[in-house]
Design a protein around this motif. Sequence first.
Motif, PDB file in Angstrom:
ATOM      1  N   SER A 235       5.309  -2.667   3.108  1.00  0.00           N
ATOM      2  CA  SER A 235       5.510  -2.574   1.509  1.00  0.00           C
ATOM      3  C   SER A 235       4.497  -3.577   0.754  1.00  0.00           C
ATOM      4  CB  SER A 235       6.807  -2.719   1.382  1.00  0.00           C
ATOM      5  OG  SER A 235       7.050  -2.635   0.025  1.00  0.00           O
ATOM      6  N   ASN A 236       4.458  -4.706   1.458  1.00  0.00           N
ATOM      7  CA  ASN A 236       3.837  -5.710   0.818  1.00  0.00           C
ATOM      8  C   ASN A 236       2.124  -5.286   0.792  1.00  0.00           C
ATOM      9  OD1 ASN A 236       5.921  -7.122  -0.022  1.00  0.00           O
ATOM     10  ND2 ASN A 236       5.844  -8.771   1.698  1.00  0.00           N
ATOM     11  N   LEU A 237       1.760  -4.902   2.038  1.00  0.00           N
ATOM     12  CA  LEU A 237       0.306  -4.249   1.903  1.00  0.00           C
ATOM     13  C   LEU A 237       0.168  -3.429   0.839  1.00  0.00           C
ATOM     14  CD1 LEU A 237      -0.418  -3.816   5.895  1.00  0.00           C
ATOM     15  CD2 LEU A 237      -1.129  -5.796   4.144  1.00  0.00           C
ATOM     16  N   ASN A 238       0.902  -2.518   0.595  1.00  0.00           N
ATOM     17  CA  ASN A 238       0.702  -1.598  -0.456  1.00  0.00           C
ATOM     18  C   ASN A 238       0.785  -2.141  -1.810  1.00  0.00           C
ATOM     19  OD1 ASN A 238       2.185   0.569  -2.509  1.00  0.00           O
ATOM     20  ND2 ASN A 238       1.060   1.690  -1.052  1.00  0.00           N
ATOM     21  N   GLU A 239       1.537  -3.244  -1.939  1.00  0.00           N
ATOM     22  CA  GLU A 239       1.673  -3.920  -3.146  1.00  0.00           C
ATOM     23  C   GLU A 239       0.283  -4.509  -3.480  1.00  0.00           C
ATOM     24  OE1 GLU A 239       3.882  -4.559  -5.813  1.00  0.00           O
ATOM     25  OE2 GLU A 239       4.846  -2.418  -4.776  1.00  0.00           O
ATOM     26  N   ILE A 240      -0.447  -5.180  -2.441  1.00  0.00           N
ATOM     27  CA  ILE A 240      -1.660  -6.029  -2.761  1.00  0.00           C
ATOM     28  C   ILE A 240      -2.968  -5.037  -2.681  1.00  0.00           C
ATOM     29  CG2 ILE A 240      -0.316  -8.148  -1.672  1.00  0.00           C
ATOM     30  CD1 ILE A 240      -2.203  -7.755   0.553  1.00  0.00           C
ATOM     31  N   LEU A 241      -2.787  -3.743  -2.444  1.00  0.00           N
ATOM     32  CA  LEU A 241      -3.756  -3.218  -2.301  1.00  0.00           C
ATOM     33  C   LEU A 241      -4.367  -2.213  -3.646  1.00  0.00           C
ATOM     34  CD1 LEU A 241      -3.720  -1.039   0.957  1.00  0.00           C
ATOM     35  CD2 LEU A 241      -5.445  -2.838   0.334  1.00  0.00           C
TER      36      LEU A 241
ATOM     37  N   ALA B 172      -5.086   0.097   4.442  1.00  0.00           N
ATOM     38  CA  ALA B 172      -4.513  -0.820   5.212  1.00  0.00           C
ATOM     39  C   ALA B 172      -4.660  -0.579   6.664  1.00  0.00           C
ATOM     40  CB  ALA B 172      -3.003  -1.328   4.849  1.00  0.00           C
ATOM     41  N   ILE B 173      -5.188  -1.331   7.756  1.00  0.00           N
ATOM     42  CA  ILE B 173      -5.227  -1.048   8.897  1.00  0.00           C
ATOM     43  C   ILE B 173      -4.790  -2.337   9.900  1.00  0.00           C
ATOM     44  CG2 ILE B 173      -7.742  -1.824   8.784  1.00  0.00           C
ATOM     45  CD1 ILE B 173      -7.987   0.292  11.227  1.00  0.00           C
ATOM     46  N   ALA B 174      -3.897  -2.064  10.682  1.00  0.00           N
ATOM     47  CA  ALA B 174      -3.577  -2.921  11.441  1.00  0.00           C
ATOM     48  C   ALA B 174      -3.563  -2.394  13.155  1.00  0.00           C
ATOM     49  CB  ALA B 174      -1.845  -3.161  11.519  1.00  0.00           C
TER      50      ALA B 174
ATOM     51  N   LEU C  81       5.764   6.649  12.404  1.00  0.00           N
ATOM     52  CA  LEU C  81       5.414   6.039  11.337  1.00  0.00           C
ATOM     53  C   LEU C  81       5.161   6.509   9.950  1.00  0.00           C
ATOM     54  CD1 LEU C  81       2.819   3.726  13.332  1.00  0.00           C
ATOM     55  CD2 LEU C  81       4.825   2.825  12.551  1.00  0.00           C
ATOM     56  N   ARG C  82       4.900   7.745   9.878  1.00  0.00           N
ATOM     57  CA  ARG C  82       4.369   8.277   8.522  1.00  0.00           C
ATOM     58  C   ARG C  82       5.535   8.613   7.566  1.00  0.00           C
ATOM     59  NH1 ARG C  82       1.991  12.885  10.079  1.00  0.00           N
ATOM     60  NH2 ARG C  82      -0.269  12.179   9.729  1.00  0.00           N
ATOM     61  N   PRO C  83       6.865   8.575   7.995  1.00  0.00           N
ATOM     62  CA  PRO C  83       7.881   8.757   6.944  1.00  0.00           C
ATOM     63  C   PRO C  83       8.042   7.387   6.411  1.00  0.00           C
ATOM     64  CG  PRO C  83       8.512  10.121   8.756  1.00  0.00           C
ATOM     65  CD  PRO C  83       7.192   9.358   9.371  1.00  0.00           C
ATOM     66  N   MET C  84       7.933   6.327   7.132  1.00  0.00           N
ATOM     67  CA  MET C  84       8.188   4.817   6.663  1.00  0.00           C
ATOM     68  C   MET C  84       6.721   4.537   5.941  1.00  0.00           C
ATOM     69  SD  MET C  84       6.981   1.489   7.096  1.00  0.00           S
ATOM     70  CE  MET C  84       6.174   1.385   8.611  1.00  0.00           C
ATOM     71  N   LEU C  85       5.741   4.824   6.200  1.00  0.00           N
ATOM     72  CA  LEU C  85       4.455   4.592   5.325  1.00  0.00           C
ATOM     73  C   LEU C  85       4.612   5.228   4.118  1.00  0.00           C
ATOM     74  CD1 LEU C  85       1.969   4.154   8.355  1.00  0.00           C
ATOM     75  CD2 LEU C  85       2.872   2.575   7.076  1.00  0.00           C
ATOM     76  N   GLU C  86       4.848   6.540   4.225  1.00  0.00           N
ATOM     77  CA  GLU C  86       5.181   7.375   2.676  1.00  0.00           C
ATOM     78  C   GLU C  86       6.321   6.711   1.707  1.00  0.00           C
ATOM     79  OE1 GLU C  86       5.742  11.311   3.931  1.00  0.00           O
ATOM     80  OE2 GLU C  86       3.353  11.609   4.498  1.00  0.00           O
TER      81      GLU C  86
ATOM     82  N   VAL D 135       6.790   3.518   1.493  1.00  0.00           N
ATOM     83  CA  VAL D 135       6.819   2.347   0.796  1.00  0.00           C
ATOM     84  C   VAL D 135       5.389   2.720  -0.046  1.00  0.00           C
ATOM     85  CG1 VAL D 135       7.508   1.066   2.759  1.00  0.00           C
ATOM     86  CG2 VAL D 135       5.112   1.623   2.695  1.00  0.00           C
ATOM     87  N   GLY D 136       4.973   3.624  -0.149  1.00  0.00           N
ATOM     88  CA  GLY D 136       3.913   4.178  -1.095  1.00  0.00           C
ATOM     89  C   GLY D 136       2.421   4.687  -0.798  1.00  0.00           C
ATOM     90  N   PHE D 137       2.254   4.770   0.742  1.00  0.00           N
ATOM     91  CA  PHE D 137       1.039   5.256   1.133  1.00  0.00           C
ATOM     92  C   PHE D 137       1.037   6.573   0.960  1.00  0.00           C
ATOM     93  CE2 PHE D 137       1.303   0.901   3.148  1.00  0.00           C
ATOM     94  CZ  PHE D 137       0.135   0.671   2.691  1.00  0.00           C
ATOM     95  N   ARG D 138       0.000   7.360   0.680  1.00  0.00           N
ATOM     96  CA  ARG D 138      -0.455   8.820   0.519  1.00  0.00           C
ATOM     97  C   ARG D 138      -0.734   9.402   1.850  1.00  0.00           C
ATOM     98  NH1 ARG D 138      -5.734   9.942  -1.334  1.00  0.00           N
ATOM     99  NH2 ARG D 138      -6.790   8.149  -2.127  1.00  0.00           N
ATOM    100  N   GLU D 139      -1.273   8.449   2.740  1.00  0.00           N
ATOM    101  CA  GLU D 139      -2.009   9.033   3.913  1.00  0.00           C
ATOM    102  C   GLU D 139      -1.994   8.148   5.034  1.00  0.00           C
ATOM    103  OE1 GLU D 139      -6.532  10.974   5.192  1.00  0.00           O
ATOM    104  OE2 GLU D 139      -6.171   9.698   3.308  1.00  0.00           O
TER     105      GLU D 139
END
Length: 267
Positions: free
Chosen positions: A141-147, A153-155, A209-214, A216-220
């Motif tokens: 979620s924080n990564l989404n905020e600072i982007l 974002a890639i880990a 992972l995709r449901p959580m990432l979506e 927190v604000g990621f579209r892909e």
Amino acid sequence: MTHVEPIAATRLSAGRAAGDETSLGGFFARLDPDVRSEWAWDNYKPTIEALSRAFGLRRLVEIGGGRDPLFTPDEAAALGIELTINDISQEELDNGPEEFAKARFDIAGDLTDTGVQRGSYDLAFSRMVFEHVKDGRRAWSNLNEILAPGGVAIAFVPTLYALPYVANMAIPEWVSQKIVKMLYPHRTDDEDPKFPAYYDWTFGSEKKLRPMLEEVGFREAVVVPFYYHDYFERIPVVRQIDNLMNRVAAARDWRFLTSYAYIAARK
């Protein structure tokens, strides 16, 4: 180790977007990564370079880069990128290259008083960091905020439920510290310390992972799986059994037995 065929485009769950050159799925399909973890280690830097070029990402931040960032100042200059090094330790940042900007904050903490601004970066990347984060959802979620919009974002993470990491979670930290130092004498507290690992949201499965990432604000989102590791290289029988398990898991795309993954998400 027995040879395993490279990942085909259909092996990526986001492969439905493989023909779309503007998507993360298309990017990784063209990259055509191999399933072996050696490929992941050898090609992480070229992958970050390629992401930067493909999507025009110039403002980069390395989460947990500390004293040992992925790029040298000369490499960053040649790529035309502005690189900021992040860490939670001021000492680690002080020992990093002085040419880079530094940003001290906890990616899974409260960013309110850290000075980092919303939309500050185009690409945030990390290596072997997110398994040490207690709250993986908060970190993403924080990564989404600072982007910035369109940012990536890639880990690069070790993943559950590979046997070494399950064992690491199951045994006390002081025991695992001793085991690591016995098997890998070069892992000193000064040069390459072992930190507690929690493996929160470190999976090789997009389905997980995709449901959580979506949310927190990621579209892909794309998860690139990798198999095999070297933790059992000095334990012959266990090594052979584990290699067999990895060979079967890679051939059948069993994401619950991945050893590592690139987890990538786009805002």
